[in-house]
Structure formats: C-alpha cells, structure tokens
Write a protein that holds these residues in place. Structure first.
Motif, mmCIF file in Angstrom:
data_model
loop_
_atom_site.group_PDB
_atom_site.id
_atom_site.type_symbol
_atom_site.label_atom_id
_atom_site.label_comp_id
_atom_site.label_asym_id
_atom_site.label_seq_id
_atom_site.Cartn_x
_atom_site.Cartn_y
_atom_site.Cartn_z
ATOM 1 N N GLY A 91 0.821 -1.202 0.000
ATOM 2 C CA GLY A 91 0.000 0.000 0.000
ATOM 3 C C GLY A 91 0.853 1.248 0.000
ATOM 4 O O GLY A 91 2.036 1.226 0.360
ATOM 5 N N ASN A 92 0.247 2.334 -0.446
ATOM 6 C CA ASN A 92 0.872 3.659 -0.355
ATOM 7 C C ASN A 92 -0.228 4.654 -0.041
ATOM 8 O O ASN A 92 -1.305 4.615 -0.656
ATOM 9 N N THR A 93 0.041 5.535 0.912
ATOM 10 C CA THR A 93 -1.003 6.476 1.341
ATOM 11 C C THR A 93 -1.427 7.440 0.235
ATOM 12 O O THR A 93 -2.473 8.077 0.357
ATOM 13 N N ALA A 94 -0.646 7.521 -0.839
ATOM 14 C CA ALA A 94 -1.076 8.347 -1.977
ATOM 15 C C ALA A 94 -2.399 7.825 -2.549
ATOM 16 O O ALA A 94 -3.143 8.582 -3.183
ATOM 17 N N ASN A 95 -2.676 6.543 -2.303
ATOM 18 C CA ASN A 95 -3.886 5.928 -2.867
ATOM 19 C C ASN A 95 -5.067 5.881 -1.908
ATOM 20 O O ASN A 95 -6.099 5.271 -2.231
ATOM 21 N N LEU A 96 -4.938 6.506 -0.746
ATOM 22 C CA LEU A 96 -6.073 6.563 0.179
ATOM 23 C C LEU A 96 -7.235 7.333 -0.464
ATOM 24 O O LEU A 96 -7.029 8.413 -1.023
ATOM 25 N N LEU A 97 -8.429 6.796 -0.357
ATOM 26 C CA LEU A 97 -9.598 7.558 -0.837
ATOM 27 C C LEU A 97 -9.879 8.712 0.114
ATOM 28 O O LEU A 97 -10.230 9.812 -0.316
ATOM 29 N N PHE A 98 -9.746 8.452 1.424
ATOM 30 C CA PHE A 98 -9.962 9.491 2.437
ATOM 31 C C PHE A 98 -8.680 9.621 3.250
ATOM 32 O O PHE A 98 -8.201 8.646 3.833
ATOM 33 N N SER A 99 -8.126 10.823 3.271
ATOM 34 C CA SER A 99 -6.832 11.070 3.915
ATOM 35 C C SER A 99 -6.933 10.925 5.430
ATOM 36 O O SER A 99 -8.024 10.944 6.005
ATOM 37 N N PHE A 100 -5.775 10.832 6.069
ATOM 38 C CA PHE A 100 -5.734 10.786 7.530
ATOM 39 C C PHE A 100 -6.508 11.969 8.124
ATOM 40 O O PHE A 100 -7.310 11.802 9.046
ATOM 41 N N ASP A 101 -6.240 13.159 7.614
ATOM 42 C CA ASP A 101 -6.874 14.355 8.189
ATOM 43 C C ASP A 101 -8.386 14.331 7.981
ATOM 44 O O ASP A 101 -9.149 14.698 8.879
ATOM 45 N N TYR A 102 -8.806 13.888 6.794
ATOM 46 C CA TYR A 102 -10.244 13.828 6.534
ATOM 47 C C TYR A 102 -10.914 12.807 7.463
ATOM 48 O O TYR A 102 -11.998 13.043 8.011
ATOM 49 N N ILE A 103 -10.262 11.661 7.634
ATOM 50 C CA ILE A 103 -10.822 10.605 8.499
ATOM 51 C C ILE A 103 -11.006 11.122 9.919
ATOM 52 O O ILE A 103 -12.065 10.933 10.534
ATOM 53 N N ILE A 104 -9.974 11.771 10.452
ATOM 54 C CA ILE A 104 -10.048 12.276 11.832
ATOM 55 C C ILE A 104 -11.174 13.297 11.956
ATOM 56 O O ILE A 104 -11.967 13.270 12.906
ATOM 57 N N SER A 105 -11.255 14.176 10.982
ATOM 58 C CA SER A 105 -12.318 15.186 11.015
ATOM 59 C C SER A 105 -13.696 14.524 10.936
ATOM 60 O O SER A 105 -14.596 14.821 11.732
ATOM 61 N N PHE A 106 -13.847 13.596 10.019
ATOM 62 C CA PHE A 106 -15.139 12.924 9.823
ATOM 63 C C PHE A 106 -15.538 12.131 11.066
ATOM 64 O O PHE A 106 -16.660 12.285 11.582
ATOM 65 N N VAL A 107 -14.628 11.298 11.545
ATOM 66 C CA VAL A 107 -14.943 10.427 12.686
ATOM 67 C C VAL A 107 -15.284 11.256 13.919
ATOM 68 O O VAL A 107 -16.200 10.918 14.682
ATOM 69 N N SER A 108 -14.579 12.369 14.114
ATOM 70 C CA SER A 108 -14.763 13.164 15.339
ATOM 71 C C SER A 108 -16.075 13.940 15.355
ATOM 72 O O SER A 108 -16.439 14.514 16.377
#
Ligand code: MG
Length: 203
Positions: free
Chosen positions: A143-160
């Motif tokens: 895997g490579n994070t360049a291929n994430l559909l939802f970025s780390f920052d987006y995930i944290i914002s969404f989940v929170s």
C-alpha cells in the motif's frame, strides 16, 4: 480506549471484493479486547474457515478532540503504526447479504493485531508512505497512502463529528488490495517503509 476502523479506503481493495467505491467513509469499531499486541501469535478461531489478513496503517490519537476541523487534524496524532484488521470473510459475506452489522466478522478477540509505533515526524510526506505485508516471505499486500480515498486528516475530522476521540484511541485506516486467507502455521511480517513492525505466526 476504542478502535475505529475504515472500510474500503483503497479503491483497488474495494473492487477486489466487488464493493462500490465509497463516497463517504465506511466506519466500524472494534472493542479493546480485539487488540493483539507484542507479536503474540494469532490463534485461528473455530467459528470461521476464511479469516483474511488486512494490513493497515494505524493512527494513534494523542489528545482528546471532537468536531476536529480537517486543517487541525494533524495535531491529533503523533505516531503511526502498522496493524492487521483480521476479518472473518465468510461471516462478513453472510452479514453483508442480509444487511446485518459486521461485528462478529470484524470485532472478535485478537482481530486487531498491532505493532510498534513510530513518530510521524520520521516521514517527510504523510501522503507518500509505503507499507507491505509478507506471508511466508512472499509479499501479498502493498500500500501507499497516496492511494487513500480518504486522507488521515479527513478521516479524523469525519470520525470526530460522531465520536469524541480520546488519547490512546486507534484508527485503522483501511487496507490495500491483496487480502487473503490465513492458515495455521503462516508467518506474517508487516513493514512500514523498510522497518519491520509486525512479525508473528498464525497458530
Ligand atoms: Mg480493514
């Protein structure tokens, strides 16, 4: 602590299981009893004949937050680790067909293997982190994070928006393509860049 996991966060993995590419993150939880630490063996449960490995990057939440703006999300994790979201694919498939929740397939004891964490400052670009899983010395997932559909920052914002994040919570950020069945006797080794953070056996 709680474990939050993102499903279908890499397009190629969504496709390999014949799932649509999501337009909003797919979220599920695991209890703290799911954690499998210190490279202890994973004992294959008897309730499934098709336990799959899913290698994933894992964020460790470093402070409490709710309704975290995406632009501030990177302040809420300082370490990145590697984990395996073990999944009873046979149970999950039946539950998916019936529209039932996934917990029996995803949240069972020891279903969240977790390795050592490394400081995120080690990485020059969080959007270009490579990781891979070897089973019996063959690379099965990369895997490579360049291929994430939802970025780390987006995930944290969404989940929170839904769950207060607390210090020590873990977020499993999704698996790339190449998931597959594990068998008793298999040796699993997970690498974050060149560093081996997971190294254990299926028993
Ligand atoms: Mg997963």
């Amino acid at each position: 602590m709680k474990i939050i996991a993102i499903g279908r966060n890499y397009a190629e993995h969504a496709k390999e299981l014949n799932n649509a590419i999501p337009t909003v993150p797919v979220i599920f939880l695991k209890p703290d009893t799911a954690l499998l630490k210190d490279n202890k063996p994973f004992y294959h449960p008897e309730f499934s004949n098709d336990i799959h490995h899913e290698i994933e990057l894992v964020l460790k939440i470093s402070k409490e937050g709710k309704h975290i703006a995406e632009k501030h999300a990177s302040n809420y994790f300082e370490e990145i680790g590697l984990g395996i979201d073990f999944t009873a694919r046979d149970i999950q498939q039946k539950h998916k067909e019936k529209g039932l929740p996934w917990e029996l397939a995803k949240a069972f004891d020891n279903s969240a293997a977790i390795g050592r964490f490394v400081p995120k400052s080690k990485f020059t670009d969080l959007n270009n982190i490579t990781f891979h899983l070897e089973v019996n010395d063959s690379t099965v997932q990369t895997g490579n994070t360049a291929n994430l559909l939802f970025s780390f920052d987006y995930i944290i914002s969404f989940v929170s928006k839904y769950f207060t994040l607390k210090k020590g919570d873990l977020i499993y950020t999704g698996t790339p393509a190449g998931v597959g069945k594990v068998n008793i006797g298999d040796h699993l080794a997970g690498y974050l860049e060149e560093e081996k953070l997971l190294d254990f056996y299926i028993r």
